[in-house]
Design a protein around this motif. Structure first.
Motif, short mmCIF file in Angstrom:
data_model
loop_
_atom_site.label_atom_id
_atom_site.label_comp_id
_atom_site.label_asym_id
_atom_site.label_seq_id
_atom_site.Cartn_x
_atom_site.Cartn_y
_atom_site.Cartn_z
N ALA A 199 -28.71 6.95 20.15
CA ALA A 199 -27.37 6.58 19.69
C ALA A 199 -27.32 6.41 18.18
O ALA A 199 -26.38 6.87 17.52
CB ALA A 199 -26.93 5.28 20.37
N VAL A 200 -28.33 5.80 17.61
CA VAL A 200 -28.39 5.63 16.15
C VAL A 200 -28.57 6.98 15.48
O VAL A 200 -27.96 7.27 14.44
CB VAL A 200 -29.52 4.66 15.78
CG1 VAL A 200 -29.69 4.60 14.26
CG2 VAL A 200 -29.22 3.27 16.32
N ALA A 201 -29.42 7.84 16.05
CA ALA A 201 -29.61 9.18 15.48
C ALA A 201 -28.33 9.99 15.56
O ALA A 201 -28.03 10.80 14.67
CB ALA A 201 -30.74 9.90 16.20
N GLY A 202 -27.53 9.76 16.59
CA GLY A 202 -26.29 10.50 16.76
C GLY A 202 -25.21 10.16 15.76
O GLY A 202 -24.25 10.92 15.59
N VAL A 203 -25.32 9.01 15.11
CA VAL A 203 -24.31 8.61 14.12
C VAL A 203 -24.82 8.76 12.69
O VAL A 203 -24.27 8.17 11.76
CB VAL A 203 -23.84 7.16 14.36
CG1 VAL A 203 -23.13 7.05 15.69
CG2 VAL A 203 -25.01 6.18 14.28
N GLY A 204 -25.88 9.55 12.53
CA GLY A 204 -26.30 9.90 11.19
C GLY A 204 -27.60 9.34 10.71
O GLY A 204 -28.02 9.63 9.57
N ALA A 205 -28.31 8.54 11.51
CA ALA A 205 -29.62 8.03 11.09
C ALA A 205 -30.62 9.16 11.10
O ALA A 205 -30.99 9.66 12.16
CB ALA A 205 -30.07 6.90 12.01
N GLY A 206 -31.05 9.58 9.93
CA GLY A 206 -31.94 10.73 9.85
C GLY A 206 -33.35 10.42 9.44
O GLY A 206 -34.15 11.33 9.24
N SER A 207 -33.68 9.14 9.28
CA SER A 207 -35.02 8.75 8.87
C SER A 207 -35.50 7.58 9.70
O SER A 207 -34.71 6.86 10.34
CB SER A 207 -35.04 8.37 7.39
OG SER A 207 -34.31 7.17 7.17
N ILE A 208 -36.81 7.37 9.69
CA ILE A 208 -37.39 6.25 10.43
C ILE A 208 -36.87 4.93 9.87
O ILE A 208 -36.62 3.98 10.62
CB ILE A 208 -38.92 6.32 10.38
CG1 ILE A 208 -39.42 7.53 11.19
CG2 ILE A 208 -39.55 5.04 10.89
CD1 ILE A 208 -40.90 7.72 11.19
#
Length: 536
Positions: free
Chosen positions: A448-457
Protein backbone atom coordinates in the motif's frame (compact mmCIF):
# COMPACT_ATOMS: atom_id res chain seq x y z
CA UNK A 1 15.20 -43.19 21.51
CA UNK A 2 16.66 -39.86 22.56
CA UNK A 3 17.00 -39.11 26.24
CA UNK A 4 15.55 -35.96 27.77
CA UNK A 5 16.66 -33.57 30.42
CA UNK A 6 14.58 -30.88 32.07
CA UNK A 7 15.74 -27.30 32.32
CA UNK A 8 15.64 -26.10 35.95
CA UNK A 9 13.03 -23.40 36.48
CA UNK A 10 15.68 -20.95 37.65
CA UNK A 11 17.45 -21.23 34.31
CA UNK A 12 14.49 -21.79 32.02
CA UNK A 13 13.63 -18.14 31.48
CA UNK A 14 17.23 -17.36 30.58
CA UNK A 15 17.53 -20.17 28.05
CA UNK A 16 18.37 -18.81 24.60
CA UNK A 17 16.11 -21.37 22.97
CA UNK A 18 13.09 -20.58 25.14
CA UNK A 19 10.90 -19.78 22.12
CA UNK A 20 11.77 -23.11 20.52
CA UNK A 21 11.06 -25.41 23.45
CA UNK A 22 8.03 -27.60 23.95
CA UNK A 23 6.72 -28.54 27.38
CA UNK A 24 9.78 -27.04 29.05
CA UNK A 25 12.10 -29.71 27.68
CA UNK A 26 15.11 -29.89 25.42
CA UNK A 27 15.95 -32.98 23.41
CA UNK A 28 19.48 -34.21 23.84
CA UNK A 29 20.88 -35.50 20.59
CA UNK A 30 22.29 -38.95 20.03
CA UNK A 31 26.07 -39.01 20.19
CA UNK A 32 26.32 -35.59 21.86
CA UNK A 33 26.60 -36.36 25.57
CA UNK A 34 26.82 -33.07 27.45
CA UNK A 35 28.88 -34.80 30.16
CA UNK A 36 31.62 -36.04 27.85
CA UNK A 37 35.08 -34.66 28.61
CA UNK A 38 36.95 -34.90 25.34
CA UNK A 39 38.40 -31.40 25.55
CA UNK A 40 42.10 -31.41 26.43
CA UNK A 41 43.22 -29.85 29.68
CA UNK A 42 45.49 -26.85 29.30
CA UNK A 43 48.53 -25.91 31.30
CA UNK A 44 48.55 -23.06 33.80
CA UNK A 45 50.94 -21.15 31.51
CA UNK A 46 48.05 -20.03 29.36
CA UNK A 47 45.65 -19.07 32.16
CA UNK A 48 43.24 -16.31 31.10
CA UNK A 49 42.61 -13.24 33.20
CA UNK A 50 39.01 -14.20 33.81
CA UNK A 51 39.95 -17.60 35.25
CA UNK A 52 39.81 -19.63 32.06
CA UNK A 53 42.86 -20.85 30.19
CA UNK A 54 43.97 -20.55 26.62
CA UNK A 55 46.35 -22.87 24.82
CA UNK A 56 48.28 -20.17 22.97
CA UNK A 57 48.96 -17.48 25.56
CA UNK A 58 46.30 -15.09 24.30
CA UNK A 59 44.20 -13.53 27.04
CA UNK A 60 40.61 -12.56 27.65
CA UNK A 61 39.90 -9.34 29.53
CA UNK A 62 36.71 -8.57 31.41
CA UNK A 63 35.67 -6.09 34.06
CA UNK A 64 35.77 -2.28 34.30
CA UNK A 65 39.15 -1.94 32.59
CA UNK A 66 38.09 -3.96 29.54
CA UNK A 67 38.95 -2.13 26.32
CA UNK A 68 40.08 1.10 28.00
CA UNK A 69 43.49 1.57 26.38
CA UNK A 70 45.25 2.18 23.07
CA UNK A 71 46.23 -0.56 20.65
CA UNK A 72 48.09 -0.75 17.37
CA UNK A 73 45.24 -2.74 15.82
CA UNK A 74 41.61 -3.36 16.77
CA UNK A 75 40.03 -6.35 15.02
CA UNK A 76 36.23 -6.48 15.14
CA UNK A 77 34.90 -10.00 14.74
CA UNK A 78 36.59 -13.21 15.90
CA UNK A 79 35.59 -15.52 13.08
CA UNK A 80 38.08 -17.03 10.62
CA UNK A 81 38.93 -13.65 9.04
CA UNK A 82 39.32 -11.79 12.33
CA UNK A 83 41.36 -14.56 13.92
CA UNK A 84 43.77 -14.65 10.97
CA UNK A 85 44.18 -10.86 10.95
CA UNK A 86 44.78 -10.75 14.71
CA UNK A 87 47.27 -13.61 14.64
CA UNK A 88 49.37 -12.16 11.81
CA UNK A 89 49.36 -8.68 13.36
CA UNK A 90 50.37 -9.98 16.78
CA UNK A 91 53.09 -12.13 15.26
CA UNK A 92 54.55 -8.95 13.78
CA UNK A 93 54.91 -7.48 17.26
CA UNK A 94 51.84 -5.22 17.21
CA UNK A 95 49.44 -4.85 20.13
CA UNK A 96 46.09 -6.29 19.09
CA UNK A 97 42.59 -6.10 20.57
CA UNK A 98 40.16 -8.69 19.23
CA UNK A 99 36.47 -7.97 19.85
CA UNK A 100 33.50 -10.31 19.45
CA UNK A 101 29.90 -10.59 20.64
CA UNK A 102 30.28 -14.25 21.58
CA UNK A 103 31.84 -15.89 24.60
CA UNK A 104 34.66 -17.54 22.63
CA UNK A 105 36.51 -17.02 19.39
CA UNK A 106 35.65 -18.88 16.19
CA UNK A 107 32.49 -17.15 15.01
CA UNK A 108 29.56 -19.17 13.71
CA UNK A 109 31.55 -21.46 11.44
CA UNK A 110 34.10 -22.58 14.06
CA UNK A 111 31.66 -22.65 16.97
CA UNK A 112 31.90 -25.82 19.02
CA UNK A 113 29.42 -27.29 21.47
CA UNK A 114 29.80 -26.56 25.18
CA UNK A 115 33.54 -26.15 25.73
CA UNK A 116 34.53 -27.19 29.25
CA UNK A 117 35.43 -24.37 31.64
CA UNK A 118 39.08 -23.56 31.09
CA UNK A 119 39.11 -24.56 27.45
CA UNK A 120 38.60 -22.81 24.14
CA UNK A 121 36.71 -24.57 21.33
CA UNK A 122 38.85 -26.97 19.34
CA UNK A 123 40.37 -25.34 16.30
CA UNK A 124 39.56 -21.81 17.48
CA UNK A 125 41.76 -20.34 20.21
CA UNK A 126 42.89 -16.84 21.07
CA UNK A 127 46.18 -16.29 19.18
CA UNK A 128 49.34 -15.63 21.21
CA UNK A 129 49.85 -11.98 22.03
CA UNK A 130 46.22 -11.04 21.32
CA UNK A 131 43.87 -9.50 23.88
CA UNK A 132 40.37 -10.87 23.36
CA UNK A 133 37.37 -8.87 24.58
CA UNK A 134 34.36 -11.21 24.52
CA UNK A 135 30.64 -10.50 24.93
CA UNK A 136 31.31 -7.13 23.34
CA UNK A 137 29.57 -5.30 20.49
CA UNK A 138 31.24 -2.56 18.48
CA UNK A 139 28.60 0.15 18.03
CA UNK A 140 30.68 2.68 16.13
CA UNK A 141 34.06 3.71 14.70
CA UNK A 142 34.82 7.42 14.98
CA UNK A 143 37.47 9.74 13.45
CA UNK A 144 40.95 8.88 14.64
CA UNK A 145 39.84 5.26 15.00
CA UNK A 146 38.20 5.71 18.36
CA UNK A 147 36.16 2.52 18.68
CA UNK A 148 32.97 2.60 20.77
CA UNK A 149 32.21 -0.68 22.51
CA UNK A 150 29.26 -2.09 24.38
CA UNK A 151 30.79 -4.45 26.94
CA UNK A 152 27.91 -6.32 28.56
CA UNK A 153 25.81 -3.16 28.71
CA UNK A 154 28.64 -0.84 29.74
CA UNK A 155 30.26 1.71 27.44
CA UNK A 156 33.98 1.42 26.74
CA UNK A 157 36.30 3.00 24.18
CA UNK A 158 39.60 1.97 22.61
CA UNK A 159 41.77 3.82 20.12
CA UNK A 160 43.92 2.25 17.42
CA UNK A 161 46.21 3.07 14.53
CA UNK A 162 44.37 0.62 12.29
CA UNK A 163 41.03 -1.20 12.40
CA UNK A 164 40.17 -4.49 10.70
CA UNK A 165 36.42 -5.12 10.28
CA UNK A 166 35.53 -8.81 10.03
CA UNK A 167 31.88 -8.79 11.05
CA UNK A 168 30.76 -11.52 8.65
CA UNK A 169 27.35 -11.81 7.03
CA UNK A 170 23.69 -12.12 7.99
CA UNK A 171 21.43 -14.95 6.90
CA UNK A 172 19.00 -13.98 4.18
CA UNK A 173 15.48 -15.38 4.38
CA UNK A 174 12.45 -14.51 2.27
CA UNK A 175 9.10 -14.88 4.04
CA UNK A 176 6.41 -17.34 3.03
CA UNK A 177 2.83 -17.53 4.32
CA UNK A 178 2.92 -19.06 7.79
CA UNK A 179 6.62 -18.45 8.45
CA UNK A 180 5.86 -16.94 11.87
CA UNK A 181 4.49 -20.29 13.07
CA UNK A 182 6.44 -21.87 15.93
CA UNK A 183 8.98 -24.26 14.48
CA UNK A 184 10.23 -22.06 11.61
CA UNK A 185 13.81 -20.85 12.00
CA UNK A 186 16.85 -20.19 9.88
CA UNK A 187 19.29 -22.95 9.01
CA UNK A 188 22.00 -20.98 10.81
CA UNK A 189 19.90 -20.93 13.99
CA UNK A 190 19.67 -24.72 13.84
CA UNK A 191 23.45 -24.91 13.50
CA UNK A 192 23.86 -22.60 16.48
CA UNK A 193 21.71 -24.91 18.60
CA UNK A 194 23.68 -27.95 17.50
CA UNK A 195 27.13 -26.43 17.92
CA UNK A 196 26.47 -24.25 20.92
CA UNK A 197 24.41 -26.52 23.15
CA UNK A 198 24.24 -29.95 21.52
CA UNK A 199 20.45 -29.88 21.38
CA UNK A 200 17.74 -29.53 18.77
CA UNK A 201 14.10 -29.17 19.83
CA UNK A 202 12.48 -30.88 16.81
CA UNK A 203 12.48 -34.38 15.39
CA UNK A 204 11.44 -34.07 11.74
CA UNK A 205 12.58 -30.85 10.01
CA UNK A 206 12.46 -29.82 6.37
CA UNK A 207 15.46 -27.82 5.16
CA UNK A 208 14.56 -25.37 2.38
CA UNK A 209 15.86 -22.42 0.38
CA UNK A 210 18.95 -22.38 -1.79
CA UNK A 211 22.68 -22.76 -1.46
CA UNK A 212 25.30 -25.10 0.02
CA UNK A 213 24.28 -24.32 3.61
CA UNK A 214 21.21 -26.53 3.12
CA UNK A 215 23.46 -29.55 2.60
CA UNK A 216 25.72 -28.66 5.53
CA UNK A 217 22.78 -28.19 7.90
CA UNK A 218 21.05 -31.39 6.82
CA UNK A 219 24.29 -33.35 7.22
CA UNK A 220 24.86 -32.03 10.74
CA UNK A 221 21.30 -32.86 11.73
CA UNK A 222 21.58 -36.37 10.32
CA UNK A 223 24.80 -37.00 12.23
CA UNK A 224 23.04 -35.85 15.39
CA UNK A 225 20.29 -38.42 14.89
CA UNK A 226 17.57 -36.08 13.59
CA UNK A 227 15.23 -37.45 10.92
CA UNK A 228 15.37 -34.87 8.12
CA UNK A 229 12.24 -35.18 6.00
CA UNK A 230 13.46 -33.44 2.84
CA UNK A 231 15.83 -30.87 1.37
CA UNK A 232 13.93 -28.42 -0.84
CA UNK A 233 16.33 -26.59 -3.19
CA UNK A 234 14.69 -23.84 -5.26
CA UNK A 235 17.60 -23.53 -7.69
CA UNK A 236 18.53 -26.05 -10.35
CA UNK A 237 22.34 -25.96 -10.58
CA UNK A 238 23.63 -26.71 -14.07
CA UNK A 239 27.35 -25.87 -14.22
CA UNK A 240 28.99 -25.43 -17.61
CA UNK A 241 32.51 -26.45 -18.55
CA UNK A 242 33.92 -23.10 -17.46
CA UNK A 243 32.08 -23.40 -14.16
CA UNK A 244 33.50 -26.87 -13.58
CA UNK A 245 37.02 -25.53 -14.06
CA UNK A 246 36.35 -22.88 -11.44
CA UNK A 247 34.70 -25.32 -9.05
CA UNK A 248 37.81 -27.49 -9.20
CA UNK A 249 39.61 -24.71 -7.28
CA UNK A 250 37.44 -25.31 -4.22
CA UNK A 251 39.87 -27.68 -2.52
CA UNK A 252 38.81 -28.39 1.07
CA UNK A 253 35.37 -26.88 0.49
CA UNK A 254 34.64 -29.47 -2.20
CA UNK A 255 35.79 -32.28 0.07
CA UNK A 256 33.48 -31.05 2.84
CA UNK A 257 30.61 -30.78 0.36
CA UNK A 258 31.17 -34.35 -0.78
CA UNK A 259 30.96 -35.47 2.84
CA UNK A 260 27.61 -33.69 3.27
CA UNK A 261 26.19 -35.35 0.17
CA UNK A 262 27.38 -38.74 1.37
CA UNK A 263 25.59 -38.31 4.70
CA UNK A 264 22.38 -37.23 2.97
CA UNK A 265 22.39 -40.11 0.48
CA UNK A 266 23.19 -42.63 3.22
CA UNK A 267 20.18 -41.40 5.21
CA UNK A 268 18.02 -41.53 2.06
CA UNK A 269 16.84 -37.97 2.51
CA UNK A 270 15.05 -36.78 -0.66
CA UNK A 271 16.44 -33.70 -2.40
CA UNK A 272 13.77 -31.78 -4.34
CA UNK A 273 15.65 -29.61 -6.81
CA UNK A 274 13.66 -26.91 -8.55
CA UNK A 275 11.04 -26.82 -5.81
CA UNK A 276 10.30 -24.20 -3.15
CA UNK A 277 8.37 -24.12 0.12
CA UNK A 278 5.55 -21.67 -0.58
CA UNK A 279 3.42 -22.12 2.55
CA UNK A 280 3.73 -23.38 6.12
CA UNK A 281 0.73 -25.21 7.55
CA UNK A 282 -0.18 -25.70 11.18
CA UNK A 283 -1.97 -24.08 14.09
CA UNK A 284 0.25 -23.38 17.08
CA UNK A 285 3.20 -25.23 15.52
CA UNK A 286 4.40 -26.45 12.14
CA UNK A 287 2.56 -29.55 10.94
CA UNK A 288 3.42 -29.59 7.22
CA UNK A 289 4.81 -27.47 4.40
CA UNK A 290 3.55 -27.05 0.84
CA UNK A 291 6.15 -27.20 -1.93
CA UNK A 292 5.70 -26.28 -5.58
CA UNK A 293 7.71 -26.57 -8.75
CA UNK A 294 9.43 -23.29 -9.72
CA UNK A 295 11.31 -22.14 -12.80
CA UNK A 296 14.83 -20.64 -12.87
CA UNK A 297 13.40 -17.27 -11.79
CA UNK A 298 11.51 -18.93 -8.91
CA UNK A 299 8.06 -18.33 -10.36
CA UNK A 300 5.61 -21.17 -9.69
CA UNK A 301 5.32 -23.02 -13.01
CA UNK A 302 2.22 -25.14 -12.43
CA UNK A 303 -0.52 -24.96 -9.83
CA UNK A 304 -0.91 -28.72 -9.96
CA UNK A 305 2.68 -29.27 -8.84
CA UNK A 306 1.81 -28.65 -5.19
CA UNK A 307 2.69 -31.37 -2.74
CA UNK A 308 2.67 -31.47 1.05
CA UNK A 309 5.40 -32.76 3.35
CA UNK A 310 4.60 -33.55 6.96
CA UNK A 311 7.17 -32.16 9.37
CA UNK A 312 7.46 -30.44 12.74
CA UNK A 313 9.88 -27.65 11.75
CA UNK A 314 11.16 -25.71 8.77
CA UNK A 315 14.74 -24.45 8.42
CA UNK A 316 15.08 -21.66 5.84
CA UNK A 317 18.08 -20.08 4.14
CA UNK A 318 18.34 -18.18 0.86
CA UNK A 319 21.95 -17.10 1.08
CA UNK A 320 23.66 -14.35 3.04
CA UNK A 321 24.06 -10.59 2.92
CA UNK A 322 27.31 -8.92 3.95
CA UNK A 323 27.26 -6.84 7.15
CA UNK A 324 28.45 -3.49 5.81
CA UNK A 325 26.85 -1.21 8.40
CA UNK A 326 29.98 -0.77 10.54
CA UNK A 327 32.21 -0.14 7.52
CA UNK A 328 29.89 2.52 6.11
CA UNK A 329 29.35 4.11 9.53
CA UNK A 330 33.12 4.61 9.67
CA UNK A 331 32.91 6.53 6.37
CA UNK A 332 33.97 3.90 3.82
CA UNK A 333 32.40 3.89 0.35
CA UNK A 334 30.51 1.00 -1.21
CA UNK A 335 30.65 -0.28 -4.79
CA UNK A 336 27.90 -2.11 -6.65
CA UNK A 337 28.89 -5.71 -7.37
CA UNK A 338 26.97 -6.53 -10.55
CA UNK A 339 27.79 -10.24 -10.33
CA UNK A 340 26.42 -10.69 -6.80
CA UNK A 341 23.89 -7.80 -7.15
CA UNK A 342 24.86 -6.29 -3.80
CA UNK A 343 26.63 -3.24 -2.39
CA UNK A 344 30.08 -4.16 -1.06
CA UNK A 345 32.94 -2.09 0.41
CA UNK A 346 35.41 -0.76 -2.12
CA UNK A 347 38.78 -2.32 -1.39
CA UNK A 348 42.32 -1.87 -2.62
CA UNK A 349 44.72 -4.70 -3.43
CA UNK A 350 45.66 -4.67 0.28
CA UNK A 351 41.95 -4.97 1.22
CA UNK A 352 41.91 -1.42 2.60
CA UNK A 353 38.74 0.64 2.26
CA UNK A 354 38.48 4.27 1.17
CA UNK A 355 39.23 5.24 4.78
CA UNK A 356 43.03 4.96 5.25
CA UNK A 357 43.86 2.39 7.90
CA UNK A 358 40.41 0.73 7.79
CA UNK A 359 40.32 -2.79 6.34
CA UNK A 360 37.30 -4.97 5.49
CA UNK A 361 37.87 -8.71 5.25
CA UNK A 362 35.88 -11.90 5.07
CA UNK A 363 32.15 -12.17 4.48
CA UNK A 364 31.46 -8.53 5.43
CA UNK A 365 33.11 -7.59 2.12
CA UNK A 366 31.56 -10.35 0.01
CA UNK A 367 30.38 -13.80 1.08
CA UNK A 368 33.08 -16.33 0.25
CA UNK A 369 33.26 -18.95 2.98
CA UNK A 370 35.65 -19.87 5.74
CA UNK A 371 38.83 -20.49 3.77
CA UNK A 372 38.59 -17.29 1.73
CA UNK A 373 37.83 -15.31 4.89
CA UNK A 374 40.94 -16.66 6.61
CA UNK A 375 43.13 -15.83 3.61
CA UNK A 376 41.79 -12.28 3.47
CA UNK A 377 42.37 -11.89 7.20
CA UNK A 378 45.97 -12.93 6.72
CA UNK A 379 46.43 -10.42 3.89
CA UNK A 380 44.97 -7.61 6.00
CA UNK A 381 47.22 -8.52 8.91
CA UNK A 382 50.25 -8.43 6.61
CA UNK A 383 49.17 -5.05 5.21
CA UNK A 384 48.82 -3.63 8.73
CA UNK A 385 52.27 -4.95 9.62
CA UNK A 386 53.83 -3.41 6.51
CA UNK A 387 52.17 -0.06 7.22
CA UNK A 388 53.61 -0.19 10.76
CA UNK A 389 57.11 -0.91 9.48
CA UNK A 390 57.08 -4.58 10.53
CA UNK A 391 57.50 -6.03 7.03
CA UNK A 392 60.07 -8.76 7.68
CA UNK A 393 59.12 -11.80 5.60
CA UNK A 394 55.79 -10.26 4.63
CA UNK A 395 56.30 -10.21 0.86
CA UNK A 396 56.62 -13.98 0.40
CA UNK A 397 53.65 -14.64 2.66
CA UNK A 398 51.60 -12.00 0.82
CA UNK A 399 52.28 -13.55 -2.61
CA UNK A 400 51.29 -17.01 -1.37
CA UNK A 401 48.08 -15.72 0.22
CA UNK A 402 47.14 -13.68 -2.86
CA UNK A 403 47.60 -16.70 -5.10
CA UNK A 404 45.28 -18.78 -2.93
CA UNK A 405 42.77 -15.91 -2.75
CA UNK A 406 42.57 -15.74 -6.54
CA UNK A 407 41.85 -19.48 -6.69
CA UNK A 408 39.09 -19.23 -4.08
CA UNK A 409 37.53 -16.20 -5.76
CA UNK A 410 37.35 -18.12 -9.01
CA UNK A 411 35.66 -20.96 -7.16
CA UNK A 412 33.05 -18.62 -5.65
CA UNK A 413 32.39 -16.93 -9.00
CA UNK A 414 31.54 -20.33 -10.43
CA UNK A 415 29.47 -21.49 -7.45
CA UNK A 416 27.42 -18.45 -6.43
CA UNK A 417 25.48 -17.83 -9.69
CA UNK A 418 24.05 -21.34 -9.50
CA UNK A 419 22.25 -20.48 -6.24
CA UNK A 420 21.12 -16.93 -6.93
CA UNK A 421 17.75 -15.91 -5.51
CA UNK A 422 15.11 -15.57 -8.24
CA UNK A 423 12.98 -12.45 -8.64
CA UNK A 424 9.82 -14.58 -8.41
CA UNK A 425 10.33 -15.02 -4.67
CA UNK A 426 7.97 -12.12 -3.88
CA UNK A 427 5.12 -13.78 -5.81
CA UNK A 428 4.79 -16.32 -2.98
CA UNK A 429 3.62 -13.65 -0.55
CA UNK A 430 -0.02 -13.25 0.39
CA UNK A 431 -1.36 -9.89 1.63
CA UNK A 432 -1.34 -11.12 5.24
CA UNK A 433 2.22 -12.48 5.15
CA UNK A 434 4.37 -10.72 7.75
CA UNK A 435 7.38 -9.03 6.14
CA UNK A 436 8.89 -7.24 9.15
CA UNK A 437 8.61 -9.47 12.22
CA UNK A 438 10.02 -6.89 14.63
CA UNK A 439 7.24 -4.37 13.87
CA UNK A 440 4.61 -6.88 12.65
CA UNK A 441 4.32 -5.23 9.20
CA UNK A 442 2.48 -7.23 6.56
CA UNK A 443 3.01 -7.43 2.81
CA UNK A 444 -0.31 -5.62 2.34
CA UNK A 445 0.98 -2.61 4.29
CA UNK A 446 4.26 -2.44 2.37
CA UNK A 447 2.44 -2.76 -0.97
CA UNK A 448 0.00 0.00 0.00
CA UNK A 449 2.82 2.42 0.81
CA UNK A 450 4.65 1.48 -2.40
CA UNK A 451 1.43 2.08 -4.34
CA UNK A 452 1.23 5.71 -3.23
CA UNK A 453 4.74 6.60 -4.30
CA UNK A 454 7.16 5.19 -1.71
CA UNK A 455 10.08 4.25 -3.91
CA UNK A 456 12.84 3.69 -1.36
CA UNK A 457 13.44 1.65 1.76
CA UNK A 458 13.66 4.88 3.76
CA UNK A 459 10.18 5.92 2.57
CA UNK A 460 8.72 2.54 3.47
CA UNK A 461 10.39 2.73 6.87
CA UNK A 462 8.81 6.10 7.61
CA UNK A 463 5.39 4.98 6.40
CA UNK A 464 5.22 1.52 7.97
CA UNK A 465 8.03 1.23 10.58
CA UNK A 466 9.39 -1.76 8.66
CA UNK A 467 13.07 -2.00 9.54
CA UNK A 468 12.80 0.08 12.73
CA UNK A 469 12.73 -2.85 15.17
CA UNK A 470 15.45 -4.59 17.11
CA UNK A 471 17.24 -5.96 14.02
CA UNK A 472 17.24 -2.51 12.37
CA UNK A 473 16.22 -3.95 9.00
CA UNK A 474 18.86 -6.66 8.77
CA UNK A 475 16.15 -9.30 8.41
CA UNK A 476 13.62 -7.51 6.21
CA UNK A 477 15.56 -4.93 4.21
CA UNK A 478 16.19 -7.22 1.24
CA UNK A 479 12.54 -8.32 1.26
CA UNK A 480 11.25 -4.73 1.18
CA UNK A 481 13.69 -3.87 -1.63
CA UNK A 482 12.54 -6.89 -3.67
CA UNK A 483 8.90 -5.87 -3.19
CA UNK A 484 9.66 -2.30 -4.29
CA UNK A 485 11.49 -3.53 -7.38
CA UNK A 486 8.64 -5.87 -8.29
CA UNK A 487 6.08 -3.10 -7.79
CA UNK A 488 8.02 -0.67 -10.00
CA UNK A 489 8.98 -3.25 -12.61
CA UNK A 490 12.69 -2.78 -11.91
CA UNK A 491 14.81 -5.63 -13.31
CA UNK A 492 17.03 -7.53 -10.86
CA UNK A 493 20.16 -6.30 -12.67
CA UNK A 494 19.33 -2.62 -12.05
CA UNK A 495 21.57 -0.67 -9.69
CA UNK A 496 19.72 0.76 -6.66
CA UNK A 497 19.72 4.53 -6.40
CA UNK A 498 21.65 4.76 -3.16
CA UNK A 499 23.76 2.31 -1.10
CA UNK A 500 22.82 1.63 2.53
CA UNK A 501 24.79 3.46 5.21
CA UNK A 502 25.16 2.64 8.88
CA UNK A 503 24.68 5.29 11.56
CA UNK A 504 26.01 5.49 15.09
CA UNK A 505 25.11 3.50 17.09
CA UNK A 506 24.75 0.64 14.63
CA UNK A 507 23.08 -1.56 17.28
CA UNK A 508 20.45 -0.71 19.88
CA UNK A 509 22.29 0.26 23.07
CA UNK A 510 21.40 1.21 26.62
CA UNK A 511 21.70 4.71 28.06
CA UNK A 512 24.67 3.50 30.11
CA UNK A 513 26.62 2.89 26.89
CA UNK A 514 25.81 6.30 25.40
CA UNK A 515 26.48 8.04 28.71
CA UNK A 516 29.94 6.53 29.05
CA UNK A 517 32.25 9.33 30.18
CA UNK A 518 34.98 8.68 27.67
CA UNK A 519 36.10 9.16 24.07
CA UNK A 520 33.07 7.36 22.64
CA UNK A 521 30.69 9.79 24.30
CA UNK A 522 32.60 12.80 23.01
CA UNK A 523 32.55 11.46 19.48
CA UNK A 524 28.85 10.70 19.75
CA UNK A 525 28.27 14.41 20.30
CA UNK A 526 29.88 15.33 16.98
CA UNK A 527 28.47 12.50 14.88
CA UNK A 528 26.74 13.59 11.66
CA UNK A 529 23.08 14.49 11.91
CA UNK A 530 20.93 11.44 11.03
CA UNK A 531 19.09 11.45 7.79
CA UNK A 532 15.74 9.82 7.15
CA UNK A 533 17.30 6.35 6.92
CA UNK A 534 18.58 6.59 10.49
CA UNK A 535 15.20 7.37 12.05
CA UNK A 536 14.47 4.84 14.82
Amino acid sequence: MRSRWRVPESRFRRCATFGLLRYGELLQLRGLDRRQTDHPRLSDAGRRRDGRRDATGGRVVTGPEAGERDYDVVVIGAGPAGLAAAEVSARSGLSVLLVDENEDVGGQILRRRLPRPGCSPAGAVVPAGVTFLNRTTCVGIHPGFMVSLDVAGKGRASSARAVVVATGAVEQVFPVPGWTTRGVMTAGAAQTLLKGSGVFPFRAPVVAGTGPLLLATASQLIRAGVSVRAIVEASTPRPGLRDLAGLARGGRTLVEGAGYVKDILSARVPILSGYAVTEVRGGRAVEAVDVRKVDRSWHVVAEGSRRSIECDSLLLNQGFSSSTDLVTQAGADLDWDARARVWLPWRSAELATTVPGLYAVGDCAGVGGRELAAVEGELAGLAVAVAAGRAEGAEAARRKAERRRRQLLRFRRSLDPMFRTGDGVTTWLTPDTIVCRCENVSARTVSAVAGVGAGSIASVKLGTRAGMGLCQGRTCRHVVQAMLDASAGVPPTAIPDEPPRGRFPIRPVSVDVLAHDGPSARHAEVSPEPDEESVT
